[in-house]
Write an enzyme that holds these catalytic residues in place. Structure first.
Site, PDB file in Angstrom:
ATOM      1  N   LYS A 199       0.731  -1.403  -0.223  1.00 13.15           N
ATOM      2  CA  LYS A 199      -0.039  -0.087   0.012  1.00 13.15           C
ATOM      3  C   LYS A 199       0.719   1.008   0.239  1.00 13.15           C
ATOM      4  O   LYS A 199       1.799   1.498   0.762  1.00 13.15           O
ATOM      5  CB  LYS A 199      -0.996   0.338   1.320  1.00 13.15           C
ATOM      6  CG  LYS A 199      -1.660  -1.084   1.167  1.00 13.15           C
ATOM      7  CD  LYS A 199      -3.391  -0.473   0.112  1.00 13.15           C
ATOM      8  CE  LYS A 199      -4.242  -1.323   0.760  1.00 13.15           C
ATOM      9  NZ  LYS A 199      -5.348  -0.748   0.590  1.00 13.15           N
TER      10      LYS A 199
ATOM     11  N   CYS B 190     -13.269  40.720  -5.660  1.00 10.17           N
ATOM     12  CA  CYS B 190     -13.401  39.975  -6.180  1.00 10.17           C
ATOM     13  C   CYS B 190     -11.864  39.767  -6.668  1.00 10.17           C
ATOM     14  O   CYS B 190     -11.786  40.888  -8.175  1.00 10.17           O
ATOM     15  CB  CYS B 190     -14.582  39.163  -7.319  1.00 10.17           C
ATOM     16  SG  CYS B 190     -13.920  38.597  -8.921  1.00 10.17           S
TER      17      CYS B 190
ATOM     18  N   CYS C 189     -18.943  38.224 -13.832  1.00  9.56           N
ATOM     19  CA  CYS C 189     -17.606  37.677 -13.567  1.00  9.56           C
ATOM     20  C   CYS C 189     -17.364  36.937 -14.496  1.00  9.56           C
ATOM     21  O   CYS C 189     -17.743  36.591 -15.213  1.00  9.56           O
ATOM     22  CB  CYS C 189     -17.385  37.562 -12.577  1.00  9.56           C
ATOM     23  SG  CYS C 189     -16.330  36.762 -11.661  1.00  9.56           S
TER      24      CYS C 189
ATOM     25  N   CYS D 165     -12.770  40.350 -10.955  1.00  9.18           N
ATOM     26  CA  CYS D 165     -14.206  42.410 -11.539  1.00  9.18           C
ATOM     27  C   CYS D 165     -14.236  42.852 -11.135  1.00  9.18           C
ATOM     28  O   CYS D 165     -14.360  43.512 -11.137  1.00  9.18           O
ATOM     29  CB  CYS D 165     -15.061  41.289 -12.152  1.00  9.18           C
ATOM     30  SG  CYS D 165     -15.792  40.536 -10.156  1.00  9.18           S
TER      31      CYS D 165
END
Ligand code: IVH
Length: 726
Positions: free
Chosen positions: A342, A436, A459, A439
Site C-alpha cells: 500500500k 473578486c 464576472c 472583476c
C-alpha cells in the site's frame, strides 16, 4: 395445446427472449418494443404455469422478473474472488517473501511480477466461446450482482473476444474504473445542478429580502461524488438507463478465475495474452528477483503511477511462475503467492510563497497555495488547495511559512499545516481579500465555513460557464466550442452572451492563436448548424435556474415556441404537470425562475439578438412541425375554459386543443389568448376575461374552430384518424 407443441413453443420463446434481452441489455439496441417483449415473457410465463414440468431454474422468466423488480440479481462466481494481504514496509515484504520460499522449498530468489493495484471496483466477466455472457460485481467474493445489462457503459469491454481461437470458458477478473476527466465532468455537472437547485431554493426563501441568498456551499461539496472509485462503483449499479447513457467507465483485467482451454505460464505473460484477445490489461508491470528486486519495482511504479488514467492505491507483487501458485496455497481469504503493497499519502515540507484566489465558474472563490516546487509521489507540486478562508484562519496559515503538503492517493495536493516554529517575527496572519480578483466586485460570505462567492453574474469565469453550457453537447451541441475555446472567446474576442457567439466571423476566430483556417471554418459551420437545433436544446442552453434537460423538453412540447413560453405567466407554467407550486395558489419555484429569466431586460435583449441571428425558436416535435397544424387557430395560443361544455368533457377539449398546438391554462391571465365559455358562464374567469379584454369564444365558435383545424389536418397521412376523433 398438447405437451409436445407446448415444449417446442417454450423453447422457442426462451431463445427469442434471451436474444432480445441481449439486444437490449448488452448491445444497447433493442429490436422490439418493451410491450412486445413483455408479451413474449407473459406468454412464456403462462405456458410454464400450465406445463410446470418444463420449468427450469434459469428460464428468462426468472431472470427478467427479478431484474426489473428488485434491481440486480445476485449470482455465484465460478471461482471465488479473493482479496490480498497488505504489506506496508520492506520488512513485511521480506516476511512475505521468506514465508513463500519456505512453503515452496526454494533457496534462491523467487521471480516476481509487480503491477499497479488499481483503485476501482472489482468486476468479473465471463466469456463463453468468445462471447461475453455475464458481468458480475465482486460482491462478497462468493457471489456478486449481475450487472450484464450495464456492460455497455464500460466502453472498452468487448462483447466478443478478438482473434479466431477462444477459450471455451474464461472468467476474468479486474477493476472497473472511471477516468479522471470523466469523474471531473460528472462532478462538475452535479455541482452545477446542486448549486442551481440550492440557489433557487434560497431565492424563493429570501424572495423579499435584498441580501444575497444564503447557500451553504460546503454542504453541496459534501454531497458530490468524492472519488472516481465510488462513482465507478455507483455507476455500475445504476438502474436509470438515461443516466447510464451519459457516463463512461473503463475496465482493466489482471487475473483469471475459472477457465477452460486457457493457459498461461507466467503472470507477466498475462497482459500480452489478454490484449491478444482484445481485453484491456494492466499496461505497466515489471519482473523482479526476490523481495529486494520487488521493492525496486514498487518504487519505480510509484514514480510513474500518477500518469496512469486510473487511480492506484498500491502495487501488487505476484509470484511470476503460475505453476507454483497451487503449491503456495492460500489463507482463508487471500492467496499466499501475492501481496499488496500500500502506498501511503506522501507528505513533504516546502515554503508557501503566496496565496492566490481562484474564482470558479459558479462564482465560488477558493484560496490556492503557491509553493516552492517540491517532488511528491512522482510529480512536482507547485500549487495546493487551502480549501477556504475558514481553513486558513483556523490553522493560521501565513504567507512565508514553511508548510506541510500532502498528496493522498491521486487527490489534489493540500496544505495540511504550517510549521509554526519556522516563522519569523515579521510574519502576519493572512487577510482574505474583500474583492473578486477577476472583476473587482465585493465578495459575499456564506455559511460558518467562511465560504466566499463573487455575486457578479458578469464576472468572466461565470460568463465562460454559461457559454460552455450553452455550447455543450447536451444543449446546442456546437462542435469545437469546448471550455478552452470559450475561455479564449471571452478573453480575446469580448464574447459576453450567447448571441455574441453568432456574430463571430471566420476572421475573428482566425485571430485567435490556436486556430488555423480549417478549424476556424469548422467552428463557423458548427455555429451555423446549431441555429437549427430543437427548441428544448435552446431552452436548456439558456441556463434558466431549475430548468434541466427534462423540464426543457416538457416546456418546448407544451408551448411549441420560445415566444409562447416567454409570454406565459407563472400561473400557466405552474399548471403544467411536474411544475406545480407548493399550494394551488402559489407559483412554483420553476415557474418563478422562468419568469425571472425572461423578465430580465438583459436576457430579453439577448433573446432578440438570437432571433435576429436566425435561431430556431419553434418546437419541431411531430404534430407541431406539421405545417397544416401550424395553420390551426389553436396553434401556439393559450386558452382557458369556463362552464360545462355540452358537446364534450373538459379533458377531451383540452386534448383536442393540445393536438392542434394550443395550450390550456387553468385561469385567465394577461397571457391568455381566449376564453372558451359554455352557455351561461359568469364566474371569475369571465370577469377576468372582461377585465383583460380577452377574447371570449362560445361553444359553437369553438366547435367551428375545431372543424376548420380538422379540415386543415385532413390531408395529413396517418394523423387524420386522430384528428377526427370527436
Ligand atoms: S490480483 C488472487 N491484481 O485489490 C489475486 N488484484 O485488495 C487476486 N486489485 O480483490 C487479485 N489491482 O479487486 C490483483 N493488479 C491487481 C489488482 C488487484 C487491484 C484489487 C482486487 C483485489 C483487491 C485486494
Amino acid at each position: 395445446m398438447d405437451e409436445q407443441s407446448a415444449k417446442r413453443r417454450i423453447e422457442e420463446l426462451r431463445e427469442e427472449i434471451a436474444r432480445h434481452d441481449r439486444y437490449y441489455r448488452i448491445d444497447n439496441s433493442p429490436k422490439i418494443s418493451d410491450d412486445d417483449f413483455d408479451l413474449l415473457v407473459r406468454e412464456l410465463r403462462s405456458l410454464e404455469s400450465e406445463f410446470p414440468r418444463f420449468r427450469v431454474p434459469d428460464s428468462p422468466t426468472e431472470r427478467v422478473g427479478s431484474d426489473s423488480s428488485e434491481g440486480f440479481k445476485s449470482v455465484g462466481h465460478l471461482s471465488p474472488m479473493l482479496s490480498l494481504d497488505n504489506v506496508f514496509d520492506t520488512s513485511e515484504l521480506e516476511d512475505f517473501d521468506s514465508r513463500l520460499r519456505k512453503i515452496l522449498g526454494k533457496e534462491g530468489d523467487l521471480d516476481y511480477c509487480v503491477e499497479p493495484k488499481i483503485d476501482g471496483a472489482g468486476i468479473s466477466a465471463v466469456y463463453e466461446n468468445g462471447k461475453l455472457s455475464r458481468l458480475l460485481t465482486r460482491g462478497d467474493g462468493e457471489s456478486g450482482d449481475d450487472i450484464t445489462c450495464n456492460a455497455f457503459v464500460i466502453k472498452n469491454l468487448p462483447l466478443k473476444l478478438s482473434g479466431n481461437s477462444f477459450p471455451k470458458l474464461l472468467e476474468i477478473r479486474g477493476e472497473c474504473y472511471m477516468e479522471r476527466g470523466e469523474f471531473e465532468r460528472i462532478r462538475e455537472e452535479a455541482r452545477r445542478e446542486y448549486e442551481a437547485r440550492e440557489l433557487s431554493k434560497a431565492r424563493e426563501r429570501d424572495f423579499f429580502s435584498d441580501s444575497s441568498p444564503a447557500v451553504d456551499f460546503s454542504e453541496i461539496e459534501r454531497k458530490l461524488p468524492s472519488n472516481p472509485r465510488n462513482l465507478a462503483a455507483g455507476t455500475m449499479k445504476l438502474l436509470d438507463r438515461s443516466v447510464l447513457e451519459k457516463r463512461s467507465l473503463k475496465a482493466i483485467f489482471y487475473s483469471i478465475g475459472a477457465s477452460e482451454g486457457f493457459v498461461f505460464e507466467r503472470q507477466s505473460d498475462l497482459p500480452g495474452i489478454l490484449e491478444g484477445l482484445g481485453l484491456p490489461a494492466v499496461n505497466w508491470f515489471g519482473t523482479a528477483k526476490g523481495s529486494k528486486g520487488a521493492f525496486e519495482k514498487i518504487c519505480e511504479l510509484e514514480e510513474v503511477r500518477s500518469e496512469f488514467p486510473f487511480d492506484t492505491d498500491g502495487a501488487v507483487v505476484k509470484l511470476d511462475d503460475c505453476s507454483l501458485h497451487a503449491k503456495a496455497g492460500m489463507t482463508s481469504h487471500s492467496p499466499r503467492w501475492a501481496v499488496a503493497w500500500k502506498y501511503r499519502a506522501k507528505r513533504a515540507k516546502t515554503k508557501l510563497l503566496s496565496i492566490t484566489i481562484q474564482v470558479g465558474r459558479t462564482g465560488a472563490v477558493t484560496p490556492v497555495a503557491e509553493l516552492e516546487p517540491i517532488r511528491l509521489s512522482g510529480t512536482m507540486v507547485a500549487r495546493a488547495t487551502l480549501h477556504n478562508a475558514g481553513y486558513i484562519s483556523e490553522k493560521d496559515i501565513r504567507v512565508g511559512d514553511e508548510v506541510v503538503v500532502e498528496k493522498a492517493g491521486e487527490i489534489i495536493p493540500a496544505v495540511i499545516e504550517p510549521v509554526a516554529e519556522s516563522r519569523g517575527p515579521e510574519s502576519v496572519p493572512f487577510e482574505f481579500p474583500t474583492h473578486c480578483p477577476e472583476c473587482g466586485t465585493l465578495l459575499k460570505r456564506y455559511g460558518e465555513k467562511m465560504l466566499y462567492r463573487c455575486p457578479n453574474a458578469e464576472c468572466p469565469p461565470q460568463i465562460v460557464e454559461r457559454l460552455s453550457h450553452f455550447a455543450s453537447r447536451d444543449c446546442m451541441d456546437i462542435r469545437g466550442l469546448g471550455d478552452k475555446t470559450v475561455g479564449q472567446l471571452v478573453e480575446h474576442l469580448g464574447v459576453r452572451d450567447f448571441a455574441d457567439i453568432y456574430s463571430l466571423t471566420r476572421e475573428k476566430i482566425l485571430s485567435l492563436k490556436e486556430f488555423e483556417k480549417k478549424s476556424a471554418d469548422n467552428l463557423v459551420k458548427s455555429i451555423e448548424d446549431s441555429k437549427n437545433r430543437e427548441l428544448w436544446r435552446l431552452i436548456f442552453g439558456l441556463g434558466i435556474l431549475e430548468i434541466g434537460e427534462r423540464f426543457a423538453k416538457i416546456l418546448a412540447k407544451r408551448f411549441g415556441s420560445l415566444d409562447a413560453l416567454m409570454g406565459a405567466s407563472a400561473e400557466e407554467i405552474s399548471a403544467i404537470d411536474g411544475f406545480g407550486g407548493a399550494s394551488k395558489n402559489s407559483s412554483s419555484v420553476r415557474a418563478l425562475s422562468i419568469r425571472a429569466f425572461f423578465d430580465d431586460p438583459h436576457n430579453a435583449e439577448t433573446i432578440e439578438k438570437l432571433r435576429k441571428a436566425g435561431l430556431n425558436f419553434k418546437d419541431s416535435s411531430e404534430t407541431l412541425f406539421n405545417p397544416s397544424v401550424q395553420k390551426s387557430p389553436f396553434f401556439g395560443k393559450s386558452f382557458a375554459i369556463t362552464g360545462t361544455l355540452e358537446s364534450m368533457g373538459r379533458s377531451r377539449a383540452k386534448t383536442l386543443i393540445e393536438n392542434f398546438g394550443g395550450r390550456i391554462s387553468s385561469s385567465v391571465t394577461k397571457g391568455t389568448d381566449a376564453l372558451i365559455a359554455a352557455k351561461g358562464s359568469n364566474g371569475s374567469k369571465m370577469r377576468n376575461a372582461q377585465e383583460f379584454g380577452t377574447r371570449i369564444i362560445s361553444e359553437g365558435e369553438f366547435l367551428e374552430m375545431l372543424e376548420s383545424s380538422e379540415k386543415l389536418a385532413g390531408g395529413i397521412e396517418g394523423e387524420s384518424e386522430q384528428m377526427t376523433l370527436f
